[in-house]
Design an enzyme around this catalytic site. Structure first.
Site, PDB file in Angstrom:
ATOM      1  N   CYS A 130     116.428  70.335 -73.809  1.00 26.44           N
ATOM      2  CA  CYS A 130     115.059  70.885 -73.861  1.00 26.44           C
ATOM      3  C   CYS A 130     114.427  70.755 -75.243  1.00 26.44           C
ATOM      4  O   CYS A 130     113.215  70.942 -75.392  1.00 26.44           O
ATOM      5  CB  CYS A 130     115.051  72.329 -73.400  1.00 26.44           C
ATOM      6  SG  CYS A 130     115.720  72.518 -71.741  1.00 26.44           S
ATOM      7  N   HIS A 267     108.530  75.419 -76.044  1.00 23.07           N
ATOM      8  CA  HIS A 267     109.212  74.924 -74.849  1.00 23.07           C
ATOM      9  C   HIS A 267     108.965  75.920 -73.725  1.00 23.07           C
ATOM     10  O   HIS A 267     109.104  77.132 -73.919  1.00 23.07           O
ATOM     11  CB  HIS A 267     110.711  74.781 -75.139  1.00 23.07           C
ATOM     12  CG  HIS A 267     111.531  74.559 -73.913  1.00 23.07           C
ATOM     13  ND1 HIS A 267     111.196  73.627 -72.955  1.00 23.07           N
ATOM     14  CD2 HIS A 267     112.678  75.155 -73.472  1.00 23.07           C
ATOM     15  CE1 HIS A 267     112.094  73.660 -71.984  1.00 23.07           C
ATOM     16  NE2 HIS A 267     112.997  74.575 -72.272  1.00 23.07           N
ATOM     17  N   ASN A 297     110.525  75.041 -65.793  1.00 23.31           N
ATOM     18  CA  ASN A 297     111.149  74.457 -66.980  1.00 23.31           C
ATOM     19  C   ASN A 297     111.386  72.966 -66.718  1.00 23.31           C
ATOM     20  O   ASN A 297     112.225  72.609 -65.889  1.00 23.31           O
ATOM     21  CB  ASN A 297     112.463  75.194 -67.257  1.00 23.31           C
ATOM     22  CG  ASN A 297     113.158  74.707 -68.519  1.00 23.31           C
ATOM     23  OD1 ASN A 297     112.835  73.650 -69.050  1.00 23.31           O
ATOM     24  ND2 ASN A 297     114.124  75.472 -68.983  1.00 23.31           N
TER      25      ASN A 297
HETATM   26  O1  UT7 Z   1     115.527  75.366 -71.215  1.00 27.92           O
HETATM   27  C1  UT7 Z   1     116.579  75.776 -72.013  1.00 27.92           C
HETATM   28  C2  UT7 Z   1     116.515  77.159 -72.329  1.00 27.92           C
HETATM   29  N1  UT7 Z   1     116.739  77.983 -71.134  1.00 27.92           N
HETATM   30  C3  UT7 Z   1     116.269  79.192 -71.124  1.00 27.92           C
HETATM   31  O2  UT7 Z   1     115.581  79.551 -72.048  1.00 27.92           O
HETATM   32  C4  UT7 Z   1     116.674  80.156 -70.038  1.00 27.92           C
HETATM   33  C5  UT7 Z   1     117.065  81.457 -70.665  1.00 27.92           C
HETATM   34  N2  UT7 Z   1     117.376  82.519 -69.736  1.00 27.92           N
HETATM   35  C6  UT7 Z   1     116.479  83.077 -68.909  1.00 27.92           C
HETATM   36  O3  UT7 Z   1     115.350  82.648 -68.841  1.00 27.92           O
HETATM   37  C7  UT7 Z   1     116.888  84.293 -68.117  1.00 27.92           C
HETATM   38  O4  UT7 Z   1     118.154  84.743 -68.578  1.00 27.92           O
HETATM   39  C8  UT7 Z   1     116.963  84.036 -66.589  1.00 27.92           C
HETATM   40  C9  UT7 Z   1     115.566  83.867 -66.021  1.00 27.92           C
HETATM   41  C10 UT7 Z   1     117.797  82.804 -66.299  1.00 27.92           C
HETATM   42  C11 UT7 Z   1     117.604  85.235 -65.875  1.00 27.92           C
HETATM   43  O5  UT7 Z   1     116.872  86.399 -66.161  1.00 27.92           O
HETATM   44  P1  UT7 Z   1     117.633  87.727 -66.628  1.00 27.92           P
HETATM   45  O6  UT7 Z   1     116.615  88.762 -66.774  1.00 27.92           O
HETATM   46  O7  UT7 Z   1     118.458  87.359 -67.826  1.00 27.92           O
HETATM   47  O8  UT7 Z   1     118.496  88.064 -65.360  1.00 27.92           O
HETATM   48  P2  UT7 Z   1     120.089  88.174 -65.206  1.00 27.92           P
HETATM   49  O9  UT7 Z   1     120.688  86.824 -65.296  1.00 27.92           O
HETATM   50  O10 UT7 Z   1     120.585  89.236 -66.114  1.00 27.92           O
HETATM   51  O11 UT7 Z   1     120.198  88.675 -63.704  1.00 27.92           O
HETATM   52  C12 UT7 Z   1     119.657  89.939 -63.296  1.00 27.92           C
HETATM   53  C13 UT7 Z   1     119.876  90.086 -61.802  1.00 27.92           C
HETATM   54  C14 UT7 Z   1     121.304  89.804 -61.377  1.00 27.92           C
HETATM   55  O12 UT7 Z   1     121.644  90.728 -60.339  1.00 27.92           O
HETATM   56  P3  UT7 Z   1     122.539  92.009 -60.676  1.00 27.92           P
HETATM   57  O13 UT7 Z   1     123.803  91.481 -61.243  1.00 27.92           O
HETATM   58  O14 UT7 Z   1     121.740  92.811 -61.684  1.00 27.92           O
HETATM   59  O15 UT7 Z   1     122.678  92.690 -59.337  1.00 27.92           O
HETATM   60  C15 UT7 Z   1     121.212  88.446 -60.772  1.00 27.92           C
HETATM   61  O16 UT7 Z   1     122.198  88.189 -59.795  1.00 27.92           O
HETATM   62  O17 UT7 Z   1     119.049  89.175 -61.090  1.00 27.92           O
HETATM   63  C16 UT7 Z   1     119.839  88.457 -60.135  1.00 27.92           C
HETATM   64  N3  UT7 Z   1     119.270  87.146 -59.917  1.00 27.92           N
HETATM   65  C17 UT7 Z   1     118.345  86.855 -58.976  1.00 27.92           C
HETATM   66  N4  UT7 Z   1     117.768  87.631 -58.048  1.00 27.92           N
HETATM   67  C18 UT7 Z   1     116.856  87.033 -57.240  1.00 27.92           C
HETATM   68  C19 UT7 Z   1     119.537  86.011 -60.623  1.00 27.92           C
HETATM   69  N5  UT7 Z   1     118.792  84.992 -60.136  1.00 27.92           N
HETATM   70  C20 UT7 Z   1     118.067  85.503 -59.119  1.00 27.92           C
HETATM   71  C21 UT7 Z   1     117.112  84.934 -58.240  1.00 27.92           C
HETATM   72  N6  UT7 Z   1     116.530  85.734 -57.328  1.00 27.92           N
HETATM   73  N7  UT7 Z   1     116.730  83.627 -58.301  1.00 27.92           N
END
Ligand code: UT7
Length: 340
Positions: A130, A267, A297
């Protein structure tokens, strides 16, 4: 007189097929995987993404973006003496996507009745995921400053839909396909005129596993998993600090202050990362270009896609200071300070 590399034209391209969050909800439901428009919008800001047709590759998307950038710059393929493509989803293992793109640009120029195309100029890919476009711009800027090139096409192009695991809801809803390009031309002037004022790129391979596509090709087979893996929260945490440091580094190197920055073009990975970075830099939201809602993204394509949109809708104007910044797999990160 100093040589600067000036952006003289921008272009971008998004494939026709647009998938809304609701389309993703239905796609994943067919696999008994739950997601929702609310979750995706709230956690990422993404509302839709574009997927390329199965017959279409990164070089096809890049070709469309380059034709638009060349038209905006008033240049022809024959004027181009360097092509740098940032991609992590190349058409082939080799040759480079840049070489394939060069040939497509040449064929199109000949079909348009031009005497020659871009054949003969150096063309190569850079791979910094990225941060790829920031790396490509930095390399092209250095080549222009040393006199190795005078008119470069710098491109970010991706078909990330090809490397997504649609059984992994934590990644497959985040990414999309697209391409963006700039024409970068040498210009000579005293002191600070328009052009790239400063660039800074970094990498630290110790974080390689939190964002990777670990598969490889060996003995005629794909070894390992060829789909994208990401520890989202770990990437999120690292990204904000690294983007802040890179942005400050590029601004300082350019002899400017954050108050001089008219626009931040980050980005486009996640609206929350963009807002957190802007807040740390004390840049108000109305100075941040955001397009992630429209295309998700798109990795190396996301910065030039956002830049092109803001140039074309008139927000980014000549003479303004624009700070581009990216972070991605590797880990890689960097920033470019450019006066338009
Ligand atoms: O391009 C290179 C750079 N990449 C990035 O910058 C990405 C960086 N990371 C992020 O943008 C975020 O960490 C994400 C968008 C990927 C995830 O968001 P988050 O707020 O960090 O969520 P999390 O991974 O902590 O997950 C929270 C909850 C989890 O459930 P529990 O364990 O709290 O019950 C996940 O299982 O959200 C759940 N979850 C979803 N729920 C519905 C994860 N993906 C999904 C989904 N739909 N698609």
């Amino acid at each position: 007189m100093k040589v600067y590399a000036r952006i003289t034209g921008t272009g971008s391209y998004l494939p026709e097929q647009r998938l809304t969050n609701q389309d993703m909800v239905e796609r994943l439901a067919a696999r008994n995987i739950e997601t929702s428009d609310d979750w995706i919008v709230e956690r990422t800001g993404i509302r839709s993404r574009h997927f390329a047709h199965p017959d279409s590759s990164s070089s096809d998307l890049a070709f469309q973006a380059c034709r638009r950038a060349l038209a905006a710059a008033g240049r022809k393929a024959a004027d181009v003496d360097l092509i740098v493509v940032a991609t992590s989803t190349p058409d082939m293992v080799f040759p480079s996507t840049a070489s394939i793109l060069q040939h497509k640009l040449t064929l199109a120029a000949l079909a348009d009745g031009e005497e020659r195309g871009a054949a003969g100029c150096p063309a190569f890919d850079v791979q910094a995921v990225c941060t790829g476009f920031i790396y490509a711009l930095t390399v092209a800027d250095a080549m222009i400053k040393t006199g190795a090139a005078r008119c470069a096409l710098v491109v970010g192009a991706e078909v990330f839909s090809r490397i997504l695991d649609f059984n992994d809801r934590t990644t497959c809803v985040l990414f999309g396909d697209g391409a963006g390009a700039v024409v970068l031309e040498a210009t000579e002037h005293e002191g600070h005129g328009s052009g790239i004022l400063a660039a800074e790129i970094h990498a630290d391979g110790k974080h390689r596993e939190i964002l990777c596509t670990p598969g490889t090709v060996s003995g005629g087979q794909v070894l390992g998993d060829p789909t994208l893996k990401m520890d989202g929260p770990a990437v999120f945490k690292l990204a904000v600090g690294l983007l802040d440091a890179a942005a400050r580094g590029a601004v300082e190197k350019a002899g400017l202050t954050l108050d001089d920055v008219d626009w931040l073009v980050p980005h486009q990975a996640n609206i929350r990362i963009m807002q957190s970075t802007a807040k740390k830099l004390k840049l108000t939201d109305d100075r941040v270009i955001v397009t992630v809602h429209d295309h998700g993204n798109t990795s190396a394509a996301s910065i030039p896609l956002a830049l092109d949109q803001a140039v074309h809708d008139g927000r980014i104007q000549q003479g303004q200071n624009v700070l581009l910044e990216g972070v991605g797999g590797g880990f890689t990160w960097g920033a470019v300070m450019v006066r338009m």
